[in-house]
Design a protein around this motif. Structure first.
Motif, PDB file in Angstrom:
ATOM      1  N   TRP A   1      20.509  60.637  57.079  1.00  0.00           N
ATOM      2  CA  TRP A   1      21.538  59.656  57.957  1.00  0.00           C
ATOM      3  C   TRP A   1      21.459  59.928  59.449  1.00  0.00           C
ATOM      4  O   TRP A   1      21.539  60.909  59.861  1.00  0.00           O
ATOM      5  CB  TRP A   1      22.851  60.242  56.866  1.00  0.00           C
ATOM      6  CG  TRP A   1      22.722  59.225  54.786  1.00  0.00           C
ATOM      7  CD1 TRP A   1      23.057  58.783  54.822  1.00  0.00           C
ATOM      8  CD2 TRP A   1      22.138  61.068  54.189  1.00  0.00           C
ATOM      9  NE1 TRP A   1      22.910  59.134  53.665  1.00  0.00           N
ATOM     10  CE2 TRP A   1      22.531  60.511  53.298  1.00  0.00           C
ATOM     11  CE3 TRP A   1      21.547  62.356  54.647  1.00  0.00           C
ATOM     12  CZ2 TRP A   1      21.987  61.073  51.943  1.00  0.00           C
ATOM     13  CZ3 TRP A   1      21.620  62.897  53.765  1.00  0.00           C
ATOM     14  CH2 TRP A   1      21.548  62.468  52.326  1.00  0.00           C
ATOM     15  N   ARG A   2      22.210  58.786  59.542  1.00  0.00           N
ATOM     16  CA  ARG A   2      22.760  59.163  61.308  1.00  0.00           C
ATOM     17  C   ARG A   2      24.233  58.420  61.478  1.00  0.00           C
ATOM     18  O   ARG A   2      24.872  57.155  60.486  1.00  0.00           O
ATOM     19  CB  ARG A   2      21.827  58.566  61.903  1.00  0.00           C
ATOM     20  CG  ARG A   2      22.322  56.517  61.883  1.00  0.00           C
ATOM     21  CD  ARG A   2      20.482  56.283  62.997  1.00  0.00           C
ATOM     22  NE  ARG A   2      20.885  54.975  62.929  1.00  0.00           N
ATOM     23  CZ  ARG A   2      19.980  53.894  63.801  1.00  0.00           C
ATOM     24  NH1 ARG A   2      19.122  54.409  63.837  1.00  0.00           N
ATOM     25  NH2 ARG A   2      19.983  52.437  63.657  1.00  0.00           N
ATOM     26  N   HIS A   3      24.833  59.257  61.940  1.00  0.00           N
ATOM     27  CA  HIS A   3      26.328  58.309  62.644  1.00  0.00           C
ATOM     28  C   HIS A   3      25.974  58.678  63.644  1.00  0.00           C
ATOM     29  O   HIS A   3      25.725  59.130  64.658  1.00  0.00           O
ATOM     30  CB  HIS A   3      27.577  59.420  62.192  1.00  0.00           C
ATOM     31  CG  HIS A   3      28.583  59.619  63.102  1.00  0.00           C
ATOM     32  ND1 HIS A   3      29.143  58.899  62.601  1.00  0.00           N
ATOM     33  CD2 HIS A   3      29.737  60.558  63.596  1.00  0.00           C
ATOM     34  CE1 HIS A   3      30.635  58.265  63.272  1.00  0.00           C
ATOM     35  NE2 HIS A   3      30.270  60.112  63.637  1.00  0.00           N
ATOM     36  N   GLU A   4      26.469  57.173  64.826  1.00  0.00           N
ATOM     37  CA  GLU A   4      26.864  56.631  65.603  1.00  0.00           C
ATOM     38  C   GLU A   4      28.187  57.082  66.864  1.00  0.00           C
ATOM     39  O   GLU A   4      28.465  56.086  66.500  1.00  0.00           O
ATOM     40  CB  GLU A   4      25.945  55.186  66.739  1.00  0.00           C
ATOM     41  CG  GLU A   4      24.730  55.584  65.478  1.00  0.00           C
ATOM     42  CD  GLU A   4      23.697  54.428  65.992  1.00  0.00           C
ATOM     43  OE1 GLU A   4      23.987  53.855  67.364  1.00  0.00           O
ATOM     44  OE2 GLU A   4      22.881  53.547  65.769  1.00  0.00           O
ATOM     45  N   PRO A   5      28.789  57.923  67.406  1.00  0.00           N
ATOM     46  CA  PRO A   5      29.594  57.592  67.762  1.00  0.00           C
ATOM     47  C   PRO A   5      30.045  57.171  68.873  1.00  0.00           C
ATOM     48  O   PRO A   5      28.430  56.568  69.289  1.00  0.00           O
ATOM     49  CB  PRO A   5      30.658  59.616  68.335  1.00  0.00           C
ATOM     50  CG  PRO A   5      28.479  59.664  68.228  1.00  0.00           C
ATOM     51  CD  PRO A   5      27.566  59.414  67.437  1.00  0.00           C
ATOM     52  N   GLU A   6      31.448  56.646  69.225  1.00  0.00           N
ATOM     53  CA  GLU A   6      31.183  55.390  69.955  1.00  0.00           C
ATOM     54  C   GLU A   6      30.442  56.771  72.133  1.00  0.00           C
ATOM     55  O   GLU A   6      29.832  55.792  72.281  1.00  0.00           O
ATOM     56  CB  GLU A   6      32.777  55.208  70.777  1.00  0.00           C
ATOM     57  CG  GLU A   6      33.010  55.120  69.819  1.00  0.00           C
ATOM     58  CD  GLU A   6      34.823  54.112  70.281  1.00  0.00           C
ATOM     59  OE1 GLU A   6      34.844  53.947  71.208  1.00  0.00           O
ATOM     60  OE2 GLU A   6      34.970  52.526  69.328  1.00  0.00           O
ATOM     61  N   THR A   7      30.739  57.496  72.047  1.00  0.00           N
ATOM     62  CA  THR A   7      30.160  58.646  73.386  1.00  0.00           C
ATOM     63  C   THR A   7      29.613  59.541  72.627  1.00  0.00           C
ATOM     64  O   THR A   7      30.321  60.019  71.326  1.00  0.00           O
ATOM     65  CB  THR A   7      31.131  59.089  74.368  1.00  0.00           C
ATOM     66  OG1 THR A   7      32.305  59.478  73.268  1.00  0.00           O
ATOM     67  CG2 THR A   7      32.156  57.872  74.894  1.00  0.00           C
ATOM     68  N   GLY A   8      28.393  60.132  73.412  1.00  0.00           N
ATOM     69  CA  GLY A   8      27.782  61.455  73.363  1.00  0.00           C
ATOM     70  C   GLY A   8      26.990  60.766  71.909  1.00  0.00           C
ATOM     71  O   GLY A   8      26.868  59.404  72.350  1.00  0.00           O
ATOM     72  N   PRO A   9      26.225  61.680  71.821  1.00  0.00           N
ATOM     73  CA  PRO A   9      23.995  61.334  70.756  1.00  0.00           C
ATOM     74  C   PRO A   9      24.393  61.177  69.929  1.00  0.00           C
ATOM     75  O   PRO A   9      26.056  61.570  69.523  1.00  0.00           O
ATOM     76  CB  PRO A   9      23.863  63.167  71.202  1.00  0.00           C
ATOM     77  CG  PRO A   9      24.364  64.153  71.596  1.00  0.00           C
ATOM     78  CD  PRO A   9      25.352  63.138  72.684  1.00  0.00           C
ATOM     79  N   VAL A  10      23.422  60.489  69.099  1.00  0.00           N
ATOM     80  CA  VAL A  10      23.688  60.027  67.895  1.00  0.00           C
ATOM     81  C   VAL A  10      23.539  61.456  67.185  1.00  0.00           C
ATOM     82  O   VAL A  10      22.553  62.687  67.422  1.00  0.00           O
ATOM     83  CB  VAL A  10      22.453  59.427  67.035  1.00  0.00           C
ATOM     84  CG1 VAL A  10      22.312  59.024  65.584  1.00  0.00           C
ATOM     85  CG2 VAL A  10      23.232  57.986  67.921  1.00  0.00           C
ATOM     86  N   VAL A  11      24.766  61.442  65.712  1.00  0.00           N
ATOM     87  CA  VAL A  11      24.259  62.702  64.983  1.00  0.00           C
ATOM     88  C   VAL A  11      23.438  62.634  63.744  1.00  0.00           C
ATOM     89  O   VAL A  11      23.359  61.457  63.303  1.00  0.00           O
ATOM     90  CB  VAL A  11      25.928  63.043  64.959  1.00  0.00           C
ATOM     91  CG1 VAL A  11      25.734  64.070  63.582  1.00  0.00           C
ATOM     92  CG2 VAL A  11      26.962  62.767  65.577  1.00  0.00           C
TER      93      VAL A  11
END
Length: 427
Positions: free
Chosen positions: A166-176
């Motif tokens: 899975w992946r999580h895309e925060p507004e700032t910073g790299p993709v988790v």
């Protein structure tokens, strides 16, 4: 003039322009190829379009009426320039802030010996992987975390392994990125040593070009390692200074690795150092897919993110296309490692350090989730407040360019002028 040259000599400026070229050149090449193919297969009746125009060049610069190719080109150029300037401004601004903070420190009245001891203590405190990092890992892997939206990327398996990502895309910073891997016929101890064994890693990880252990603590098992990874030809190699440590609870291991500062090894232009790096996992024994009631399989729950200095969309594309191939290499490497770990074989130094763990305080597991969740809610509230007052300048630029082009000579401008004339006539 000197300021102008210093500006363009900064590595951030060059890297930003290279990143933009890497993204823009393939797109425009594809567009030009499409235009050539489409133009070569055009119907004969399209020759009538040339009537009324003096040359082909004039047609290309003015068609379609009202919003020609020249204006489209100017619009995209304006957007690109705006994006470049914003990126450069943010990078230069952050650099200037850091330098001003460093220059603004008051001189200390402590003796030289006390200053040296204080610097060593401060550096050690920064470099050590602490329980706060473990809390962060537990927060990211917590089930039902309302502050994180995970998008499913992959669900595949082989005869001796299953993999979900899975992946999580925060507004700032790299993709988790988050993954769950179950290795059949593997023990947590072997998997723990496998991930830590830098001497064996080059046999299955072709990206690792160099490794060296910089520091190690025989009491906690904490180590600081230096890695250099090979990247594709269009990117420079990347350098990592990684601090890592393992906690243990029964036969369940919590391994934390993250990027740490290291003053004894200063940054260089090449290879480019990756400072934002967090790659951690939980290892535990689980039941085999055979459903025989035996805990003969090993589950690895991983969280990974890093800022490699590559545009986010390009990095996401590379991860999506290379993920399954990397996972299969990982599985092959683990099977080879199992074969190499025959009874009586000596362990490498890094594998020996993996066996030095810290006993996990279970109260930490129970309380860390609440603390991290509270911090997540605070970040979410701050983001909502920012969204209420923030202005997306990109769309303002798009609207301004479109309005300027439209009012210049298009039907929109003519319609507005005619409407204004009618209103004045009524008065």
């Amino acid at each position: 003039m000197d300021m102008f040259m210093d500006f363009f000599n900064k590595p951030s400026v060059t890297e930003t322009f290279v990143d933009i070229l890497l993204c823009a050149v393939p797109i425009w090449v594809a567009v030009m190829i499409g235009l050539l193919i489409g133009w070569s297969w055009r119907p004969r009746w399209t020759g009538l379009v040339y009537l009324g125009f003096r040359s082909k060049l004039r047609f290309l610069l003015t068609a379609p009426p009202g919003f020609g190719a020249r204006r489209i080109w100017l619009a995209f150029t304006a957007l690109s320039v705006f994006s470049v300037c914003r990126t450069l401004w943010s990078k230069i601004g952050s650099t200037s802030k850091r330098s001003s903070v460093n220059n603004g420190l008051a001189p200390s009245s402590k003796p030289v010996e006390e200053e040296a001891v204080s610097d060593i203590v401060t550096e050690k405190e920064q470099d050590v992987v602490t329980e706060k990092d473990l809390e962060h890992l537990l927060y990211l892997l917590k089930d039902g975390n309302a502050n994180l939206e995970w998008q499913s990327m992959m669900d595949k398996s082989t005869p001796n392994m299953s993999y979900q990502a899975w992946r999580h895309e925060p507004e700032t910073g790299p993709v988790v990125y988050r993954s769950r891997t179950v290795f059949e016929d593997a023990t947590p101890d072997i998997v723990r040593d496998f991930f830590w064994d830098d001497e064996f890693r080059p046999k299955w990880d072709p990206m690792l070009a160099y490794f060296k252990t910089l520091e190690e603590d025989p009491h906690t098992g904490t180590t600081i390692v230096h890695w250099i990874k090979k990247f594709p030809f269009f990117c420079s190699d990347r350098e990592y200074i990684i601090g890592r440590r393992i906690w243990e609870s029964g036969k369940k291991y919590y391994a934390v690795t993250k990027g740490v500062p290291y003053q004894a090894l200063p940054k260089r232009d090449k290879p480019r150092r990756v400072e934002v790096y967090f790659s951690s996992w939980i290892i535990k024994a689980v039941e085999s897919r055979k459903r025989d009631g035996q805990l003969s399989a090993c589950e690895v729950s991983l969280v990974h993110y890093e800022d490699m200095g590559i545009p986010k969309d390009v990095a996401k594309l590379g991860v999506r296309h290379g993920m399954w191939g990397a996972v299969k290499k990982l599985n092959s490497g683990l099977r080879a490692y199992q074969s190499a770990r025959k009874p009586g074989t000596s362990l490498s130094r890094s594998a020996q350090m993996a066996s030095i763990t810290t006993k996990l305080n279970m109260d930490l597991v129970e309380t860390s989730g609440a603390e991290e969740e509270e911090r997540g809610r605070a970040v979410e509230n701050a983001r909502k407040q920012k969204d209420q007052v923030s202005v997306d300048w990109k769309w303002i630029v798009v609207g301004g360019v479109a309005l300027a082009c439209g009012l210049h000579s298009s039907a929109i401008g003519k319609a507005l002028m005619v409407g204004a004339g009618h209103r004045l006539a009524r008065r």
